[in-house]
Design an enzyme around this catalytic site. Structure first.
Site, short mmCIF file in Angstrom:
data_model
loop_
_atom_site.label_atom_id
_atom_site.label_comp_id
_atom_site.label_asym_id
_atom_site.label_seq_id
_atom_site.Cartn_x
_atom_site.Cartn_y
_atom_site.Cartn_z
N ASN A 176 0.80 -1.23 0.00
CA ASN A 176 0.00 0.00 0.00
C ASN A 176 0.83 1.28 0.00
O ASN A 176 0.43 2.28 -0.57
CB ASN A 176 -1.02 0.00 1.15
CG ASN A 176 -0.37 -0.08 2.51
OD1 ASN A 176 0.74 -0.55 2.65
ND2 ASN A 176 -1.08 0.39 3.51
N GLU A 201 4.21 -4.23 12.35
CA GLU A 201 3.33 -3.09 12.09
C GLU A 201 2.14 -3.65 11.33
O GLU A 201 2.24 -3.96 10.15
CB GLU A 201 4.05 -2.04 11.25
CG GLU A 201 5.25 -1.41 11.93
CD GLU A 201 4.89 -0.56 13.13
OE1 GLU A 201 3.69 -0.25 13.31
OE2 GLU A 201 5.79 -0.21 13.89
N CYS A 217 -3.01 1.72 6.56
CA CYS A 217 -3.25 1.05 7.85
C CYS A 217 -3.92 2.00 8.83
O CYS A 217 -4.64 1.57 9.72
CB CYS A 217 -1.92 0.55 8.41
SG CYS A 217 -0.64 1.81 8.36
P1 NDP Z 1 0.33 -9.16 3.93
O1 NDP Z 1 0.37 -9.55 5.37
O2 NDP Z 1 -0.42 -10.00 3.00
O3 NDP Z 1 1.81 -9.06 3.35
C1 NDP Z 1 2.82 -8.23 3.90
C2 NDP Z 1 4.17 -8.70 3.41
O4 NDP Z 1 4.44 -10.00 3.94
C3 NDP Z 1 4.26 -8.87 1.90
O5 NDP Z 1 5.55 -8.55 1.46
C4 NDP Z 1 3.99 -10.34 1.73
O6 NDP Z 1 4.46 -10.85 0.51
C5 NDP Z 1 4.74 -10.91 2.89
N1 NDP Z 1 4.32 -12.24 3.33
C6 NDP Z 1 3.20 -12.93 3.02
N2 NDP Z 1 3.19 -14.13 3.65
C7 NDP Z 1 4.32 -14.19 4.38
C8 NDP Z 1 4.88 -15.16 5.27
N3 NDP Z 1 4.27 -16.30 5.55
N4 NDP Z 1 6.06 -14.87 5.88
C9 NDP Z 1 6.69 -13.71 5.65
N5 NDP Z 1 6.22 -12.74 4.81
C10 NDP Z 1 5.05 -12.98 4.19
O7 NDP Z 1 -0.18 -7.66 3.92
P2 NDP Z 1 -0.51 -6.77 2.65
O8 NDP Z 1 0.67 -6.68 1.77
O9 NDP Z 1 -1.81 -7.23 2.08
O10 NDP Z 1 -0.68 -5.34 3.33
C11 NDP Z 1 -1.86 -4.88 3.86
C12 NDP Z 1 -1.83 -4.98 5.37
O11 NDP Z 1 -0.71 -4.28 5.88
C13 NDP Z 1 -3.05 -4.35 6.01
O12 NDP Z 1 -3.53 -5.17 7.04
C14 NDP Z 1 -2.48 -3.06 6.58
O13 NDP Z 1 -3.22 -2.55 7.66
C15 NDP Z 1 -1.12 -3.47 6.98
N6 NDP Z 1 -0.25 -2.30 7.07
C16 NDP Z 1 0.16 -1.90 8.32
C17 NDP Z 1 0.92 -0.76 8.46
C18 NDP Z 1 1.39 -0.30 9.80
O14 NDP Z 1 2.28 0.53 9.83
N7 NDP Z 1 0.84 -0.77 10.89
C19 NDP Z 1 1.28 0.05 7.29
C20 NDP Z 1 0.79 -0.48 6.05
C21 NDP Z 1 0.05 -1.61 5.95
P3 NDP Z 1 3.48 -10.86 -0.76
O15 NDP Z 1 2.86 -9.52 -0.88
O16 NDP Z 1 4.42 -11.09 -1.85
O17 NDP Z 1 2.47 -11.92 -0.51
#
Ligand code: NDP
Length: 544
Positions: free
Chosen positions: A151, A247, A281
């Protein structure tokens, strides 16, 4: 070490990721997927490179950051367009929400890390009067693994990269599979800034690549993403006790009190809920408005919502772009559908765009919602703002806190004192008074959540401290004297210890001074017994 199971899974998969523009469906580019061996090699290289880097001065590290900053600034349009094409967000928003804050963060940490991590003296009270001194130094951790979401594909990882490097670490970054080219662009910028290759490596891939990185023996994982994945990462990291910062998601409430400036609050709700198509987020995901001002607030909000322009992100006048993926759009549809089926009223939007072909969902206002609906409990992560009314301040606080999440919140009132009082009652990592969403963009303030919104902090001094190992150095300047509490226990020693419990442990030097004769007696006796031991040893030697 990576488990055999993980390696097998990696071997099975496709070899490249295709990045698509969610507004047009066009291919933006392709990147190869890093194999498990490549991830392991990246961590190994990072470890080697970090040894030299950790010896560089802050000034030297800052030179690379500032060079990278200049490159990012020179290529601002190109970077913003890439972000827009991979995520769907308007170019203008990529600049205002991703480039501006990171350019600021880069100069801030380049200039201030030496100050934020300077060695610190600790006041150790009466131990100081006994010739002792303590201070803390902050040492680099080693290799930091960063796993980031789609995002804010530039701002989130870049901030953590800069802070990690300034703290003396090297970095292996795994960007989201939806935005791999933006991730690679970060690596490219630093490479052209002259940073040695091992210090920042970008490993492209999907969730499985992230899982491999967690198990690859890094010294810390900085994870940003969903609660579900965050829990998996924490579980996996626990096997090696690798520390993690998580996060995670949010369901951030906005409370509009009866004395708020209604027009401003409505504009804030609009931007807070719909910027980045609600995929932040810290998006406003729940709005609670006092019943006395609810009608005026909702009317203004609906009017402003209808006036928003939605278009592909590269179009100059787009307020909202496409959502980043069809999967996310489907989640939004489910939440809105569930709300409607339980009696919610759609005041604006409520459907995917009929005029735009890509993954566009219209900005949506829902009324007559309650906490039984998914849209009030789970993270929607889309352009949907449900609005509820309340009667009393206590009720507003109770509703705001009725969530498993606790990332940010906001309170709107003309009375700053009242706002601050209410802010302190809300369970969230950041609570803003008359502000909304944007504090991730302030490099100096900590970012992180309470409850299931995460663990640890990024940004600010607290965020920097996540990227170092604090080491306590303790010195006794009067090395010749043994300590009072060492061996040589006796009835006299027992009396002194009881005296210490009653007087020294009050923390009051005047009380302790009453024990001085006893303390001196014990010290002298100990010195005497040490002398006796030495004399005895000498006599034994002479006799041999
Ligand atoms: P995901 O949890 O799907 O993915 C986050 C990252 O983790 C991606 O790079 C993803 O790879 C990777 N990933 C997926 N599975 C695994 C695993 N088993 N082990 C290690 N890494 C893994 O989140 P989104 O990308 O869909 O992001 C949206 C979410 O992030 C929302 O819930 C949002 O609220 C949160 N967010 C929180 C923030 C904060 O500061 N608190 C800021 C921004 C977002 P891949 O994408 O390649 O699957």
């Amino acid at each position: 070490m990576m488990s055999v199971e993980t390696l097998d899974k990696l071997a099975e998969r496709a070899e490249e990721i295709i990045s698509y523009d969610p507004a047009t469906g066009e291919e933006v580019g392709r990147v190869p997927i890093a194999s498990a061996e490549e991830v392991a090699l990246a961590v190994k290289r990072a470890r080697q490179a970090q040894v030299v880097w950790s010896l560089e001065s802050y000034r030297e590290r800052a030179r690379f950051i500032m060079r990278a900053r200049q490159i990012a600034l020179d290529e601002l349009e190109e970077i913003a367009t890439l972000i827009s094409r991979e995520t769907g967000k308007p170019v203008a928003e990529a600049i205002s929400m991703e480039l501006v804050p990171t350019l600021d963060l880069m100069q801030f940490f380049a200039r201030r890390t030496h100050h934020l991590l300077r060695p610190e003296k600790i006041n150790i009270g009466q131990y100081g009067l006994m010739g002792r001194a303590s201070h803390i130094i902050y040492k680099p951790l080693g290799v930091v693994g960063i796993i980031s979401p789609w995002n804010f594909p530039w701002a989130i990882p870049l901030g953590e990269v800069v802070m990690s490097l300034m703290a003396g670490n090297s970095v292996v970054l795994k960007p989201s599979e939806l935005t791999p080219l933006t991730g690679l662009k970060i690596g490219d910028v630093f490479k052209r800034a002259g940073l040695s290759e091992g210090l920042l490596q970008v490993v492209s891939g999907d969730g499985r690549t992230g899982a491999v990185l967690v198990e690859a023996g890094v010294d810390k994982i900085m994870f940003t993403g969903s609660v579900q994945t965050g829990k998996r990462v924490a579980q996996s990291a626990a096997k090696t006790l690798t520390p993690v910062v998580l996060e995670l998601g949010g369901k951030d409430p906005m409370i509009v009190l009866e004395d708020a400036d209604i027009e401003t609050a409505a504009s804030a709700a609009l931007w807070g809920a719909f910027c980045n198509s609600g995929q932040a987020c810290a998006s406003v995901e729940r709005c609670y408005v006092h019943e006395k001002v609810a009608q005026a607030f909702i009317e203004s909000l609906v009017e402003k919502t209808r006036a928003l322009k939605q278009n592909i992100g590269t179009s100059e006048d787009a307020d909202l772009g496409a959502m980043s993926s069809e999967r996310q759009l489907r989640t939004v549809e489910e939440h809105v559908h569930d709300a409607i089926s339980r009696g919610a009223r759609v005041l604006a939007g409520g459907r995917r765009s009929s005029s735009l072909k890509g993954s566009f969902y219209e900005p949506t206002i829902l009324a007559d919602v309650d906490h039984t609906m998914i849209v009030m409990r789970e993270e929607t992560f889309g352009p949907v703002l449900p609005v509820m009314t309340f009667k009393t301040e206590d009720e507003a606080v109770r509703l705001a806190n009725d969530s498993v999440f606790g990332l940010t919140a906001s309170v709107w009132t003309k009375s700053v004192r009242r706002g601050k009082r209410i802010a302190e009652r809300i369970e969230a990592g950041t609570v803003m008074v008359n502000e909304v969403l944007y504090t991730h963009g302030i490099a100096q303030t900590p970012w992180g959540g309470m409850k299931q919104s995460g663990l640890g902090r990024t940004h600010g001094r607290l965020g920097l401290l996540e990227l170092v190992a604090p080491q306590h150095i303790h010195v006794n300047r009067i090395a010749r004297l043994r300590d009072l509490w060492w061996f040589g226990y006796s009835p006299g020693a027992g009396r002194l210890f009881r005296g210490l419990a009653r007087r020294f442990a009050t923390g009051n030097p005047l009380q302790t001074s009453l024990l001085l004769p006893q303390m001196l007696r014990r010290l002298v006796k100990k010195q005497d017994s040490r002398k006796d031991e030495r004399d005895e040893a000498r006599t034994m030697n002479d006799n041999q």
